[in-house]
Write an enzyme that holds these catalytic residues in place. Structure first.
Site, mmCIF file in Angstrom:
data_model
loop_
_atom_site.group_PDB
_atom_site.id
_atom_site.type_symbol
_atom_site.label_atom_id
_atom_site.label_comp_id
_atom_site.label_asym_id
_atom_site.label_seq_id
_atom_site.Cartn_x
_atom_site.Cartn_y
_atom_site.Cartn_z
ATOM 1 N N GLU A 61 0.820 -1.205 0.000
ATOM 2 C CA GLU A 61 0.000 0.000 0.000
ATOM 3 C C GLU A 61 0.861 1.265 0.000
ATOM 4 O O GLU A 61 0.537 2.245 -0.665
ATOM 5 C CB GLU A 61 -0.950 0.003 1.193
ATOM 6 N N TYR A 144 -6.927 6.186 4.216
ATOM 7 C CA TYR A 144 -6.955 5.185 3.153
ATOM 8 C C TYR A 144 -6.125 3.953 3.517
ATOM 9 O O TYR A 144 -6.595 2.809 3.421
ATOM 10 C CB TYR A 144 -6.446 5.756 1.820
ATOM 11 N N ASP A 162 -9.503 4.508 -3.140
ATOM 12 C CA ASP A 162 -8.369 5.024 -3.895
ATOM 13 C C ASP A 162 -8.903 5.661 -5.175
ATOM 14 O O ASP A 162 -10.120 5.726 -5.402
ATOM 15 C CB ASP A 162 -7.331 3.918 -4.171
#
Length: 316
Positions: A61, A144, A162
């Site tokens: 990520e 996020y 995203d």
């Protein structure tokens, strides 16, 4: 898993589809087709495999922010081979993380990942925490990333937004071509409304909607013929109205401070010892821009100045 995508500035309506567009589809009319498509077409990526674990998901990520999968794959594999657990990374100097980051770009992500590894080692016994709040409390972790790790690593029910997911939802549910530049409260409400009720399905939905945006409902070349929800898509049913807001911002690199910073860091990554100012001066013709870029790297903690006009990657 987020990936590189140009940002936009078109608004997403706060209450339902754009004026004059078809009504938004019910969530359950989207879930089944998208999940079935994902079962058939999902890429076999290393961070999606069970052996990746929560640390592998977290590393991916960080690396995938503003960076395409093809560039991330080799660095990811080298990173996990060298630092298979957070404690392994935490034991190294932060400059080693910057060195291993290579040419992925936005190298402050490497420092943030190192900082998160240190915190995980000190606060959580070396295991990536599973609770969303604990993830969010780690340095370098935003909403996020916390939601993505909780969802993809631990199968929890979170809205994971995203750029790819936001684009799919903007088109399918609100009838606009592009989402706004920054994530809005309306987008978060919509994402929560679209979540399946049970954790496992919600986590699968998060990955599936992201993959759909990455492979089919792309920014420039949407392939509605391959899309499993094209019949439900508000934007398509409304005739695919063109973006009517300010021009979308493209990403520039050549000649920017970012390019100069990259060249300076490349010299330091290749060096085994501290390097003199003269070695850095040789990388760029404009001394004002070069000095500004170097000062920025020092301010960001990516470069450590030493006595005698020497520089190195950070050691502490």
């Amino acid at each position: 898993m987020t990936s590189i995508d140009a940002s936009t500035t078109s608004p997403v309506p706060s209450d339902g589809p754009a004026a004059g567009s078809a009504p938004a589809p019910a969530p359950d009319r989207l879930h089944g087709p998208v999940l079935a498509w994902f079962d058939r077409h999902a890429r076999d990526l290393p961070w999606r495999r069970p052996e990746a674990g929560a640390w592998g998901v977290m590393v991916s990520e960080f690396m995938l922010q503003q960076t395409p999968v093809v560039r991330v794959l080799p660095v990811y594999e080298q990173w996990l081979a060298r630092w298979p657990r957070p404690a392994d990374l935490a034991a190294e100097a932060p400059g080693e993380a910057v060195r291993a980051w290579g040419r992925l770009g936005y190298p402050r992500r490497a420092l943030r990942l190192h900082g998160a590894a240190v915190a995980i080692t000190e606060r959580h016994g070396g295991d990536v925490p599973s609770e969303h709040g604990q993830l969010l409390a780690l340095p370098g972790i935003g909403e996020y990333t916390a939601a993505a790790v909780a969802s993809f690593a631990y199968g929890q029910r979170h809205a994971v937004l995203d750029t790819n997911v936001r684009r799919v939802f903007a088109r399918a549910a609100t009838g606009v071509q592009y989402p706004p530049n920054a994530t809005t409260a309306a987008e978060r409400r919509l994402a929560r409304d679209l979540l399946p009720e049970d954790d496992a399905t919600a986590a699968r939905w998060a990955a599936a909607s992201m993959e759909l945006g990455a492979l089919v409902c792309t920014a420039k070349n949407e392939d509605c013929g391959r899309c499993p929800i094209s019949a439900e898509c508000v934007w398509r049913q409304s005739g695919k109205p063109a973006h009517d807001g300010p021009p979308r911002r493209g990403q520039t690199y050549a000649g920017t401070d970012r390019q100069v910073r990259g060249k300076l860091l490349a010299v330091l990554r290749e060096a085994t010892d501290a390097v003199p100012q003269s070695s850095l001066d040789a990388v760029w013709h404009d001394p004002v821009q070069r000095d500004r870029a170097l000062d920025g790297l020092v301010a960001d903690g990516l470069v450590e100045p030493l006595e005698g006009g020497l520089y190195r990657l950070p050691q502490s």
